[in-house]
Enzyme design. Structure first.
Site, PDB file in Angstrom:
ATOM      1  N   HIS A 238      36.239  50.437 -33.693  1.00 17.55           N
ATOM      2  CA  HIS A 238      35.128  50.352 -34.655  1.00 17.55           C
ATOM      3  C   HIS A 238      35.248  51.372 -35.797  1.00 17.55           C
ATOM      4  O   HIS A 238      35.344  51.010 -36.964  1.00 17.55           O
ATOM      5  CB  HIS A 238      33.803  50.596 -33.929  1.00 17.55           C
ATOM      6  CG  HIS A 238      33.567  49.716 -32.746  1.00 17.55           C
ATOM      7  ND1 HIS A 238      33.286  48.381 -32.866  1.00 17.55           N
ATOM      8  CD2 HIS A 238      33.555  49.980 -31.412  1.00 17.55           C
ATOM      9  CE1 HIS A 238      33.109  47.855 -31.665  1.00 17.55           C
ATOM     10  NE2 HIS A 238      33.270  48.807 -30.770  1.00 17.55           N
TER      11      HIS A 238
HETATM   12  C1  BDR Z   1      29.896  52.531 -32.234  1.00 16.85           C
HETATM   13  O1  BDR Z   1      29.248  53.074 -31.073  1.00 16.85           O
HETATM   14  C2  BDR Z   1      29.974  54.181 -30.596  1.00 16.85           C
HETATM   15  O2  BDR Z   1      30.036  54.178 -29.194  1.00 16.85           O
HETATM   16  C3  BDR Z   1      31.331  54.133 -31.247  1.00 16.85           C
HETATM   17  O3  BDR Z   1      31.840  55.442 -31.438  1.00 16.85           O
HETATM   18  C4  BDR Z   1      31.077  53.415 -32.548  1.00 16.85           C
HETATM   19  O4  BDR Z   1      30.729  54.320 -33.574  1.00 16.85           O
HETATM   20  C5  BDR Z   1      30.259  51.074 -31.935  1.00 16.85           C
HETATM   21  O5  BDR Z   1      29.110  50.339 -31.646  1.00 16.85           O
END
Ligand code: BDR
Ligand code: CA
Length: 309
Positions: A238
């Protein structure tokens, strides 16, 4: 070549850490500050992780601790994804630097005030610090070139059917950021769940052989393990997409949309609604050249030196 000055604000977190690795590896970016926010874990843990990551990567910008809780909502963490430390997996060096005596918002404000050119904020956690900065220092808005953030999803959520984690943790903060008028690049689940790094790619990263390559490969394996059980064929990276947006926009498919945050819904709190019934406030990434992204990752770890066996 003019480098893009950036502030890295995140809640590391495996994918935040890999985002910062990409940022430090690139000669296009100049990291002016690193600020922690609570999200994946408590502010104490994400701050400690930020310092360990910066030590590993050789990031020598000032590091500041962010807000201990969202603006209005109670804190929420994600140990199921990132472990109890917020960054479980490979052993990391202990911090080699002191924490800034400023808190995140003040450090961000100082960097913006002192910069000759506008600075880009890369936000890869809940948007608590960024919103607090906008509220407390509205005069500095023109000094923000843009905010490239990971958060939301036009089509769906991951923490609830409607909401993605970063936005769900602090919807009021996201609402302030989306309404700020500052140029925004949104990398939500629509694109980040296509930014899949497969086990074969982990081995390409590991084969680079330097210390950072081996740690990144271990982070990828740890992060993948959680997602594998949910049926993902790879690790959805992500947060790195928020950095790719600056380094290689050619790898991304983007649409200008008006994005609004649901702050009140009983079932949909934290949802990001994207539409064209009002003027666009964000460039929303919707697609990615996956192979190009995987190659970028492998090339980035090479910037950390020769193999050490
Ligand atoms: C986001 O949630 C976090 O757990 C990750 O680091 C990312 O920024 C994804 O939904
Ligand atoms: Ca994150």
């Amino acid at each position: 070549m003019d480098r893009i000055p950036v502030i890295l604000d995140g809640d590391p977190g495996h994918d935040d850490a890999i985002a910062w690795m990409l940022a430090k590896a690139s000669p296009l970016l100049e990291i002016r500050a690193v600020t922690s926010v609570c999200g994946n874990q408590t502010i104490e843990k994400t701050t400690y992780n930020a310092m360990r990551i910066c030590t590993l990567l050789g990031i020598d910008a000032p590091i500041a601790m962010g807000k201990p809780a969202p603006l209005m909502a109670p804190p929420m963490n994600a140990p199921s994804v990132h472990g109890q430390s917020g960054l479980d997996g490979p052993k990391l060096p202990e911090p080699a630097m002191e924490l800034s005596e400023l808190r995140s918002v003040e450090l961000m404000a100082k960097v913006l005030r002192e910069s000759e050119e506008p600075v880009t904020i890369v936000a890869t956690g809940p948007q608590t610090n960024v919103a607090a900065l906008l509220l407390s220092h509205p005069e500095l808005k023109p000094k923000i070139e843009r905010i490239s953030f990971m958060g939301g999803g036009i089509a769906h959520g991951n923490w609830t059917p409607a909401a993605e984690f970063n936005i769900l943790v602090d919807p009021e903060a996201a609402d302030i950021v989306l309404k700020s008028g500052v140029p925004l690049i949104m990398s939500g689940l629509d694109v980040t769940e296509k930014a899949l790094i497969y086990p074969a790619d982990f081995e390409r990263v590991r084969a680079v052989g330097n210390v950072v390559a081996r740690v990144v490969a271990d982070w990828l394996e740890f992060f993948y393990e959680f997602h594998r059980k949910l049926g993902y064929p790879g690790a959805p990276l992500h947060d790195p997409v928020a950095v790719v947006s600056l380094l290689r926009p050619d790898l991304l498919k983007t649409k200008a949309l008006c994005v609004e945050i649901e702050t009140k819904g009983e079932y949909c709190r934290g949802a990001t609604i994207g539409h064209d019934r009002a003027p666009a406030n964000a460039r929303v990434n919707l697609g990615i050249d996956r192979d190009g992204f995987a190659d970028l990752l492998v090339e980035a770890v090479k910037a950390y030196g020769e193999a050490r066996r």
